[in-house]
Design an enzyme around this catalytic site. Structure first.
Site, PDB file in Angstrom:
ATOM      1  N   HIS A 126      53.228  51.391  34.907  1.00 45.61           N
ATOM      2  CA  HIS A 126      51.902  51.753  34.398  1.00 45.61           C
ATOM      3  C   HIS A 126      51.651  53.222  34.710  1.00 45.61           C
ATOM      4  CE1 HIS A 126      47.600  51.824  33.696  1.00 45.61           C
ATOM      5  NE2 HIS A 126      47.653  50.603  33.215  1.00 45.61           N
ATOM      6  N   ARG A 162      41.690  55.496  30.055  1.00 49.96           N
ATOM      7  CA  ARG A 162      42.153  56.330  28.936  1.00 49.96           C
ATOM      8  C   ARG A 162      41.625  55.797  27.618  1.00 49.96           C
ATOM      9  NH1 ARG A 162      47.732  55.423  29.172  1.00 49.96           N
ATOM     10  NH2 ARG A 162      47.259  53.920  30.824  1.00 49.96           N
TER      11      ARG A 162
END
Lengths: 658, 259
Positions: A257, A273
């Site tokens: 990740h 994000r």
């Protein structure tokens, strides 16, 4: 000798295990769930970001449907996925989310009217339709064409797990907490249950079942730094491997990740994000658009993690005493948004870093996060080689994610797989005669496990589990990580083999009655080393790059030679390597033939059958200019009959009747 | 925009000034007939950003492999690791040692069945509480999964989530005066759970139904409003308001049945 009989034994009390248990109970079967920890504390609870389902109710998700979700998922997988399974999944995900809504998950909802949002670091205005007001909304996640990730503020996994935990109780399903399966009971290619250790008393019990289901999550804790809960050690998957009969699929496919905080490795959700956060380097420069002009920070996870590592290798990382990192900047999102939709992130920053992400950047780096590989099953969730053994969720490879999973597809998979696989388990149990295994066989497995524990306690070899474990974690991190080379992988395999040999000489010092944590560590590390070897050996042999598996010495995706699934078995208990085999993926049967993902490197070697299949697909579509999307899809790759009948129906949307 | 100062600095002040922590742990193994409850002291060298999760694992790895404790997520999300930290209930995983003095005393959470050392059986109690309060959505009929989901006001969904944030760690019961006297008290965790279900239109039960579950001294009328629960809740749930609100509603249900 204590033996407990049931119809269905479910090992693992997270989302996949609980939904499976509910499904078979609804079909009238007896079921027992075994869990290492209280079910509501399973790692599923940590999924902050959301669950993909193509409801398409929100403005930025308008026009979404199963077709687009399917394509995103297959591209995300770098064409490693079983496309039939992907179709089954995308058609069931909307049903799963609606079922969870009925069971009480307070999904965040569409609010009519206009609001400001941050997209690509720009403030934009999004206007929601009156007609959508009050329906389940969705946010943006990496690798998706639409805003499809449904969520509950930042506690999606928590609310899902609590809803399923409550339903488990409502269905009167026993969840036996602090129980650890040590071995599967099997004979002549048929699984009959498991030998289980009580983590309060230390006593062993045999659970004999018509069907045994493993839903124990991934193997992230093979790595030194992982976002996974500390119980995600892959030991559930090892139960299958150690039968010598069941196979594991694509174990080398391990996802990193992009944004875990440094030192602790705790995840900050992709929602950061998705909601408009950006990545910056030591100069404060937003670097992702330089590498990925289209998707930027929201390319798939494997791509973003590699780009970040690549950027740090260019000297653009921020030095710290914990090693290099980059910055995640969510300051542009504003306090109100962060405190409502990203509160868990804010808590983590405050408690573990002592910073306020409303004003300060978050130090992040790519960290092990997800295991695409797992127990190989067919589309029903059953092992093709060990009858009566089922698996679902992260511990399984049925194979939805191929070589890279999209954010939001993991919690979605857990419940969808639980829904589908539980139906097939129930069918299996109904068609099977009553348990046909002698107590002699069961007793032999119990005795074997008891003897194994005693051998660890009596051991005089002097090895300590913690030493082996620390070394294994370092080897996996340094040599079987984001960027891999043949040379490093060879070294990794050799060292892991050495550790495995040493693990057979562990001496447990502690004699404490009860669970004995040192004994637990000892038998687990033996299992973990076998899993680690499956990962490392699979990675060494796969001389191409696909999804999260990236070989610097073989940077191309090579469909010609490697459009196939890795299978690992471990026949000889005293052996030091898994046997690796492969099964080819059939290009001729693919709805979406292999091509460019739309992000990452455009650099692959075609499969010889790809051009023909592409032409065929083109022809099928040209021949049917007027038929609806369902008929077109069915002509390309029929899958409907693979689903349990109750989940075959179409999904209603604002713009589409069911 | 500043470049942030996110590097963990929660440490020990200047380098070279490393603290040696004295960690006193209340030890007892009920599985061992020879075991007697006792405080045992371990010395640990403090490291930067050290949490009690790190410190306890360090002790188990290097000093005493038999030490029992529970961690799962180690990120403050799962509720496994509640214990008494210098006498106060809290989540060990997100407690930085730098926030504590050099002498730290750890004890298992009171009220719950002891498994061993710092490990207690919160899961068993929570399951029993959920069964007793029938703590799930009660809906008549089945839902057609192919159709659009029932609508919900966005604000209501957020309000429900606010109450849903409880992680069943058990801190509220460990800090509860009533729970010390009444072992069947459902605690703030149980009352908050009922408040959450009551707020949810998908749960079709009435106040009379809820009254049957919590309308007594083991339920909402047992609370003495000492509010230790609110003081220690790691998720900052507004338990005081929820309990007061439920008490008013339950009183109403009792005084004016059928309204």
């Amino acid at each position: 000798m204590k033996i407990v009989y049931t119809d269905v034994l479910v090992i693992g009390g997270g989302l996949a295990g609980l939904r499976t248990a509910i499904g078979v109970r609804q079909r009238g079967l007896d079921v027992l769930v075994l869990s290492l920890v209280p079910a509501k504390r399973s790692h599923s609870v940590a999924a902050q970001g959301g669950m993909q389902a193509s409801l398409g109710s929100n403005a930025m998700g308008a026009g979404d449907n199963e077709d687009i979700h399917f394509q995103d998922t297959v591209r995300g997988s770098d064409w490693g996925a079983d496309q039939r399974v992907a179709r089954m999944f995308v058609n069931t995900a909307p049903k799963a989310i609606r079922e969870l809504a009925a069971w009480g998950v307070p999904w965040s909802r569409v609010a009519r009217g206009s609001r400001e949002a941050v997209v690509n670091a720009q403030k934009i205005t999004i206007t929601e339709d009156d007609a959508a007001h009050g329906l389940i909304t969705a946010r943006d996640f990496g690798g998706t064409k639409k805003w499809r990730t449904c969520y509950t503020s930042d506690g999606t996994g928590h609310t899902m797990l609590y809803a399923l935990g409550d339903q488990t109780i409502a269905h009167d399903i026993p969840v036996l907490e602090r129980q650890e399966a040590l071995a599967l009971i099997h004979e002549n290619g048929r699984c009959h249950g498991a030998v289980v250790r009580d983590l309060i008393t230390g006593a062993l019990t045999a659970y004999v079942a018509k069907a045994t289901t493993i839903a124990t999550g991934g193997y992230g804790r093979l790595y030194k730094v992982s976002t996974n809960a500390i119980i995600c050690e892959g030991t559930g998957i090892a139960l299958a491997l150690e039968t010598g009969v069941a196979t594991l699929g694509n174990m080398e496919a391990v996802q990193f990740h992009p944004t875990a905080i440094i030192t602790a490795g705790i995840l900050t959700t992709e929602g950061c994000r998705g909601d408009g956060g950006v990545l910056r380097d030591k100069d404060g420069h937003r670097f992702m658009p330089d590498y990925e002009p289209e998707k930027k920070e929201l390319a798939s996870r494997d791509v973003v993690s590699r780009r970040m590592t690549e950027h740090m290798r260019k000297g653009k990382g921020v030095a710290s005493r914990y090693g290099e990192h980059l910055w995640l900047d969510i300051t542009g999102l504003g306090r109100a948004h962060i405190e409502k939709n990203l509160r868990e992130v804010k808590d983590i920053c405050e408690y573990f870093l002592g910073i306020d992400p409303v004003n300060e950047w978050i130090p992040v780096r790519p960290t092990q996060h997800y295991s695409m590989g797992g127990i190989r099953t067919d589309h029903t969730g059953q092992s093709p080689t060990l009858k009566g053994l089922f698996a679902c969720g992260e511990s399984a490879c049925w194979d939805l994610h191929g070589f890279n999973r999209l954010g939001g597809n993991s919690v979605a998979e857990t419940v969808v797989a639980g829904m589908i696989v539980s139906e097939f388990i129930a069918d299996f149990c109904e068609s099977e005669p009553d348990v046909a295994i002698g107590t002699g066989v069961v007793g032999a497995f119990l005795d074997r496990e008891q003897a194994h524990l005693q051998a660890l306690l009596d051991g005089t070899g002097g090895e300590r589990a913690s030493d082996l474990r620390n070394r294994m974690e370092a080897v996996m991190m340094d040599k079987v990580g984001i960027f891999r080379t043949g040379e490093e992988l060879e070294a990794a395999v050799a060292e892991l083999q050495g550790l495995l040999r040493r693990s057979r000489n562990i001496s447990v010092r502690s004699r404490a009655p009860g669970p004995n944590p040192e004994l637990i560590a000892a038998y687990r590390v033996q299992k973990m080393l076998k899993i680690a070897l499956c990962v490392a050996q699979g990675a060494l042999l796969r001389t191409e790059s696909r999804g999260a598996h990236f070989r610097e010495d073989f940077p191309q995706r090579n469909d010609r030679d490697w459009l196939k699934r890795t299978l690992a078995t471990w026949e000889d208990p005293a052996g030091e390597l898994p046997t690796i085999g492969y099964e080819a993926l059939d290009v001729q049967a693919m709805e979406l033939p292999p091509g460019f993902r739309g992000y990452g490197l455009r650099n692959h070697i075609d499969h010889p059958e790809t051009p023909a299949r592409l032409a065929e697909v083109e022809q099928i579509l040209t021949d049917r200019p007027t038929v609806d999307r369902f008929a077109r899809q069915a002509a390309l790759m029929a899958y409907d009959e693979l689903l349990p009948e109750i989940y075959r129906g179409r999904n209603e949307r604002l713009t589409e009747k069911s | 925009m500043n470049s942030g100062n996110g590097v963990p600095n929660a440490g020990n002040g200047a380098s070279g000034d490393v603290r040696r922590l004295q960690i006193n742990i209340l030890r007892y193994n009920p599985q061992d007939p020879d075991s007697r409850p006792q405080l045992q002291t371990f010395e640990v060298e403090e490291a930067p950003s050290m949490t009690l999760f790190v410190a306890l694992n360090d002790i188990r790895e290097h000093q005493d492999p038999s030490l029992q404790f529970d961690f799962v997520c180690r990120a403050g999300i799962c509720g496994s690791c509640a214990m008494l930290i210098n006498g106060r209930p809290g989540l060990a995983c997100r407690t930085l040692t730098s926030a504590l003095g050099a002498r730290i005393t750890l004890a298992p959470l009171p009220f719950f069945e002891l498994i061993g050392d710092l490990s207690v059986n919160t899961g068993k109690w929570m399951r029993a509480m959920s069964e007793r309060l029938e703590a799930w959505i009660h809906t008549e009929g089945t839902v057609d999964l192919q159709r659009l989901e029932a609508r919900m006001e966005p604000e209501l969904a957020e309000q429900i989530y606010e109450l849903e944030r409880c992680i069943e760690c058990g801190c509220c019961l460990a800090a509860c005066g009533t729970a010390r006297m009444r072992e069947d008290f459902v605690g703030a965790v149980g009352l908050n759970r009922v408040a959450r279900l009551r707020l949810d239109p998908r749960d079709q039960r009435t106040d009379a139904d809820y009254y049957d579950l919590i309308g007594d001294d083991d339920g909402v009328f047992g609370c003495m409003s000492l509010l230790g629960c609110q003081d220690v809740c790691p998720k900052d749930l507004d338990l005081q308001t929820q309990i007061a609100y439920m008490r008013r509603k339950m009183l109403r249900a009792a005084l004016f049945p059928g309204r």
